[in-house]
Structures are given as structure tokens and as C-alpha cells.
Scaffold this motif. Structure first.
Motif, PDB file in Angstrom:
ATOM      1  N   GLU A 156      21.747 -26.208 -36.594  1.00  0.00           N
ATOM      2  CA  GLU A 156      22.333 -26.800 -35.679  1.00  0.00           C
ATOM      3  C   GLU A 156      23.834 -27.156 -35.048  1.00  0.00           C
ATOM      4  O   GLU A 156      24.741 -27.062 -35.433  1.00  0.00           O
ATOM      5  CB  GLU A 156      21.893 -28.194 -36.020  1.00  0.00           C
ATOM      6  CG  GLU A 156      21.736 -29.681 -35.203  1.00  0.00           C
ATOM      7  CD  GLU A 156      21.482 -30.515 -36.121  1.00  0.00           C
ATOM      8  OE1 GLU A 156      19.971 -31.250 -36.077  1.00  0.00           O
ATOM      9  OE2 GLU A 156      21.838 -31.371 -37.315  1.00  0.00           O
ATOM     10  N   LEU A 158      25.472 -30.187 -32.455  1.00  0.00           N
ATOM     11  CA  LEU A 158      25.487 -31.732 -32.027  1.00  0.00           C
ATOM     12  C   LEU A 158      26.723 -31.717 -31.336  1.00  0.00           C
ATOM     13  O   LEU A 158      27.977 -31.885 -31.970  1.00  0.00           O
ATOM     14  CB  LEU A 158      24.738 -32.992 -33.124  1.00  0.00           C
ATOM     15  CG  LEU A 158      23.784 -32.457 -33.589  1.00  0.00           C
ATOM     16  CD1 LEU A 158      24.019 -33.955 -34.881  1.00  0.00           C
ATOM     17  CD2 LEU A 158      22.957 -31.670 -32.902  1.00  0.00           C
ATOM     18  N   ARG A 183      19.977 -24.761 -33.081  1.00  0.00           N
ATOM     19  CA  ARG A 183      19.703 -25.724 -31.998  1.00  0.00           C
ATOM     20  C   ARG A 183      21.105 -26.544 -31.718  1.00  0.00           C
ATOM     21  O   ARG A 183      22.144 -26.919 -31.890  1.00  0.00           O
ATOM     22  CB  ARG A 183      18.899 -26.845 -32.403  1.00  0.00           C
ATOM     23  CG  ARG A 183      17.539 -28.209 -31.877  1.00  0.00           C
ATOM     24  CD  ARG A 183      17.117 -29.067 -32.310  1.00  0.00           C
ATOM     25  NE  ARG A 183      16.591 -29.887 -31.290  1.00  0.00           N
ATOM     26  CZ  ARG A 183      15.489 -30.704 -31.366  1.00  0.00           C
ATOM     27  NH1 ARG A 183      15.796 -30.598 -32.663  1.00  0.00           N
ATOM     28  NH2 ARG A 183      15.461 -31.600 -30.376  1.00  0.00           N
ATOM     29  N   GLN A 185      22.871 -29.643 -29.087  1.00  0.00           N
ATOM     30  CA  GLN A 185      22.150 -30.543 -28.424  1.00  0.00           C
ATOM     31  C   GLN A 185      23.730 -31.149 -27.920  1.00  0.00           C
ATOM     32  O   GLN A 185      24.654 -31.487 -28.549  1.00  0.00           O
ATOM     33  CB  GLN A 185      21.743 -31.819 -28.440  1.00  0.00           C
ATOM     34  CG  GLN A 185      20.165 -31.435 -29.993  1.00  0.00           C
ATOM     35  CD  GLN A 185      19.509 -32.490 -30.604  1.00  0.00           C
ATOM     36  OE1 GLN A 185      19.991 -33.474 -31.836  1.00  0.00           O
ATOM     37  NE2 GLN A 185      18.454 -32.912 -29.557  1.00  0.00           N
ATOM     38  N   GLU A 214      19.708 -27.857 -25.035  1.00  0.00           N
ATOM     39  CA  GLU A 214      19.898 -29.654 -25.002  1.00  0.00           C
ATOM     40  C   GLU A 214      21.000 -30.514 -23.829  1.00  0.00           C
ATOM     41  O   GLU A 214      21.828 -30.347 -25.167  1.00  0.00           O
ATOM     42  CB  GLU A 214      18.456 -29.970 -25.679  1.00  0.00           C
ATOM     43  CG  GLU A 214      18.052 -29.503 -26.280  1.00  0.00           C
ATOM     44  CD  GLU A 214      17.223 -29.671 -27.367  1.00  0.00           C
ATOM     45  OE1 GLU A 214      16.719 -31.342 -27.770  1.00  0.00           O
ATOM     46  OE2 GLU A 214      16.501 -29.072 -28.339  1.00  0.00           O
ATOM     47  N   TYR A 216      21.720 -33.637 -22.528  1.00  0.00           N
ATOM     48  CA  TYR A 216      21.435 -35.461 -22.866  1.00  0.00           C
ATOM     49  C   TYR A 216      22.528 -35.823 -21.843  1.00  0.00           C
ATOM     50  O   TYR A 216      23.821 -36.291 -21.974  1.00  0.00           O
ATOM     51  CB  TYR A 216      21.199 -36.011 -23.809  1.00  0.00           C
ATOM     52  CG  TYR A 216      19.270 -35.616 -25.112  1.00  0.00           C
ATOM     53  CD1 TYR A 216      18.730 -35.754 -25.088  1.00  0.00           C
ATOM     54  CD2 TYR A 216      19.767 -33.961 -25.859  1.00  0.00           C
ATOM     55  CE1 TYR A 216      17.756 -35.466 -25.341  1.00  0.00           C
ATOM     56  CE2 TYR A 216      19.228 -33.827 -26.405  1.00  0.00           C
ATOM     57  CZ  TYR A 216      17.769 -34.360 -26.300  1.00  0.00           C
ATOM     58  OH  TYR A 216      16.899 -34.005 -27.034  1.00  0.00           O
ATOM     59  N   GLN A 271      22.916 -39.305 -33.820  1.00  0.00           N
ATOM     60  CA  GLN A 271      21.079 -40.097 -32.997  1.00  0.00           C
ATOM     61  C   GLN A 271      21.342 -41.709 -32.689  1.00  0.00           C
ATOM     62  O   GLN A 271      20.153 -41.757 -31.619  1.00  0.00           O
ATOM     63  CB  GLN A 271      20.360 -40.300 -34.569  1.00  0.00           C
ATOM     64  CG  GLN A 271      20.418 -39.069 -35.054  1.00  0.00           C
ATOM     65  CD  GLN A 271      19.934 -37.270 -34.166  1.00  0.00           C
ATOM     66  OE1 GLN A 271      19.369 -37.788 -33.747  1.00  0.00           O
ATOM     67  NE2 GLN A 271      20.438 -36.524 -34.957  1.00  0.00           N
ATOM     68  N   LEU A 274      21.564 -40.763 -29.063  1.00  0.00           N
ATOM     69  CA  LEU A 274      21.027 -40.081 -28.335  1.00  0.00           C
ATOM     70  C   LEU A 274      19.815 -40.298 -27.781  1.00  0.00           C
ATOM     71  O   LEU A 274      19.473 -40.137 -26.997  1.00  0.00           O
ATOM     72  CB  LEU A 274      20.391 -38.826 -29.798  1.00  0.00           C
ATOM     73  CG  LEU A 274      19.452 -37.591 -28.778  1.00  0.00           C
ATOM     74  CD1 LEU A 274      20.349 -36.757 -27.956  1.00  0.00           C
ATOM     75  CD2 LEU A 274      19.280 -36.872 -30.459  1.00  0.00           C
ATOM     76  N   LYS A 279      17.475 -37.082 -21.404  1.00  0.00           N
ATOM     77  CA  LYS A 279      16.802 -35.465 -21.457  1.00  0.00           C
ATOM     78  C   LYS A 279      17.219 -34.684 -19.578  1.00  0.00           C
ATOM     79  O   LYS A 279      16.496 -35.433 -19.246  1.00  0.00           O
ATOM     80  CB  LYS A 279      15.999 -34.423 -22.679  1.00  0.00           C
ATOM     81  CG  LYS A 279      16.162 -33.486 -22.601  1.00  0.00           C
ATOM     82  CD  LYS A 279      15.278 -32.798 -23.651  1.00  0.00           C
ATOM     83  CE  LYS A 279      14.843 -31.407 -23.874  1.00  0.00           C
ATOM     84  NZ  LYS A 279      14.068 -30.708 -24.886  1.00  0.00           N
TER      85      LYS A 279
END
Length: 303
Positions: A156, A158, A183, A185, A214, A216, A271, A274, A279
Motif C-alpha cells: 500500500e 498512501l 494499492r 491512494q 485511486e 481522491y 483515513q 479520505l 473518489k
């Protein structure tokens, strides 16, 4: 006090440094702007450093301006991040400040008098290191650390960043991370502070989103935070944006951490941010690749 002259050009009165000196506040103006004479205005001091008695240090995205404290809301709610250090971790920030100070005033040659003296108990759950980046040492420290974090991620990544204007090397790093199943984000602003930069940032969405990255956008306002967290294991927070200016032209500083308790705080903050972000869909990202954005990309190194 050290402040960047170009960055403060439209917000501070003429010869503000002299007013501070009269008040007993020693002041250095970084890279003073002189019309028609100044030729190195791209080398800006983008660092944010506050040191108290050598024992406490602050850094992060915060400038000294009303919008950073949400006293004045020019771009909606201003979201930022900062780090407080105590003890030995402050020393790197102190030497960064003094090296710039002495380049102008040549008065503090004995750095030892600023070393931390009030040392808190050492935490054994990780490491903390403050690091700087300079455009004149031929070492792209900020970019190299970002690339190493992206390349070494296993699960991950972030990211929070106000600007996302990357080169081919960084683009390939993100794509390779996705192809090995990481992943990714990324949170960017929902309300821009610079509209052209915002258009260029959005123009990068589609190529990465096709591979599953992704994006956001923070709905309450502007994200000024510069944060990367990998695998809930290692994070860096500071002043370095994902853009050409921060990575190659500015004087910058970040703080890297592996301490478990701090990592948890950073993850929780991400988080919470987020949850206030929307998104971006692949269909939306296609609309961000028009002729105007393509033209702006040609000038990306200047943004």
C-alpha cells in the motif's frame, strides 16, 4: 527568522526585515529579489522550520499565513500536516537553519551551543530523521527518497499532495508498483489555490487510473499536506511536493519516520481526510486531458 523574499513579495511591506531588526528580531531575507538584476529566482526556500531552544522542532507544510490556520478561508478549508520533534531528532533541522543563516550573516560558527540538551527518553519502536534537499548540491534527495519508498512498497502507498506534476521516472515507478499489486491512494485538493496547476495535476489522473491508481479530491477545500505512507511501516512528512519545483528547484525539508505510534497517527489522519474526499472516476479523468491541459503540460517545470 529567515523568510523567502519571492514567496513573501506580495504579502509583506517593503523592507520588512528592517522593521523586525528594530524590534530586536534578527532577520535574514533569503535570495532577495532585485528587479532586472535577480537571475536565480527559481531557487526558493520552501522549508518550514521552527526550533525552540534546540530541544523542540517543528516542520511540515505550514507557512505563517492566515489561510494556514483557517483564520481566512481563501480556498475553502485548508488541510495541512506538521510534525513536532523533541530531542536528538531536532538537530538536523537546527543545522539546516544555521547553514542558511551563516551563508548570509556569518555569526554562528559554533553549532554545538544549539545542540539538544533536554533529551527525552529514547523510544525503541523505530527511527526518525529530518532530511533536507538542495538544488545546488547535485543530489535529488527528495525525489530519490520518494522513488525508493514507491519502489519498495509491497502492499500500500498512501499520498497527500497539493500538486501532482511528475516526470516519466516517477510515472514508471507508480505504474510498476501497481503491476506488482500495490494499492495506491492519492488525495489532492478539491478546491485549487492555482487553477493552472490544478488543471495540470488532473491531467495526470487518467494514465495512472487506467492501471488502478485511486485519486481522491478533498471536498472541503485545499490540501497542502505533503505526506507519503508505505505499508503502514514508513512515512515521510514535510515540505516536498510531487512537482518539478519542489523536486529540483527549491530548498526543502522532510521528516522520515518508522516509529509505530507516529505511523498510526499519520494513517488515522489520512483515513479521516479520505472520508472527506470524493473518489475520481475513470470517466471523469478522461475529461481532464484536453488541449488546454496538454499545452499547460509543456510549461509544467515552471509551475
Amino acid at each position: 527568522m529567515i523568510y523567502d523574499d519571492v514567496g513573501s513579495l506580495t504579502t509583506l511591506p517593503y523592507h520588512f526585515e528592517k522593521k523586525l531588526e528594530k524590534m530586536g528580531i534578527q532577520c535574514v531575507v533569503f535570495n532577495p529579489f532585485i528587479p532586472l538584476v535577480s537571475i536565480a529566482m527559481n531557487h526558493r526556500d520552501h522549508r518550514k522550520i521552527c526550533i525552540i531552544d534546540g530541544n523542540i522542532g517543528y516542520s511540515g507544510g505550514f507557512n505563517l499565513a492566515d489561510e494556514y490556520m483557517n483564520v481566512k478561508m481563501r480556498f475553502g478549508h485548508w488541510k495541512d500536516t506538521g510534525i513536532r520533534l523533541e530531542g536528538q531528532g531536532v538537530w538536523n533541522l537546527t543545522t539546516m537553519f544555521l547553514s542558511t543563516w551563516n551563508a548570509y550573516r556569518h555569526q554562528d560558527h559554533d553549532y554545538k551551543q544549539y545542540q539538544p540538551s533536554d533529551l527525552p527518553p529514547i523510544q525503541d519502536d523505530g527511527y526518525v530523521v529530518a532530511y533536507g534537499d538542495s538544488p545546488v548540491d547535485h543530489e535529488d534527495t527528495g525525489e530519490h527518497i520518494y522513488l525508493n519508498m514507491i519502489n519498495q512498497a509491497q502492499e500500500e502507498i498512501l499520498i497527500m499532495t497539493p500538486y501532482f506534476i511528475i516526470d516519466e521516472t516517477m510515472m514508471k515507478a507508480f505504474l510498476l508498483a501497481r503491476r506488482k499489486g500495490v494499492r495506491i491512494q492519492i488525495i489532492t485538493p478539491g478546491i485549487p489555490d492555482k487553477k493552472n496547476v490544478y488543471h495540470v495535476t488532473r491531467s495526470y489522473y487518467y494514465s495512472l487510473m487506467k492501471e488502478g491508481v485511486e485519486f481522491y479530491e478533498y471536498q472541503p477545500g485545499f490540501v497542502h499536506a505533503k505526506m507519503v505512507l508505505c505499508d503502514q511501516r514508513i512515512a515521510t512528512v514535510g515540505t516536498i511536493n510531487f512537482d518539478y519545483r519542489s523536486l529540483y528547484l527549491h530548498f526543502e525539508c522532510n521528516i522520515m519516520m518508522t516509529q509505530k505510534s507516529v505511523i498510526q497517527d499519520i494513517s488515522r489522519d489520512f483515513q479521516e481526510t479520505l472520508a472527506l474526499s470524493q473518489k475520481v472516476t475513470l470517466k471523469q479523468s478522461r475529461r481532464f486531458r484536453g488541449i488546454y491541459e496538454a499545452i499547460l503540460r509543456l510549461f509544467a517545470p515552471l509551475m
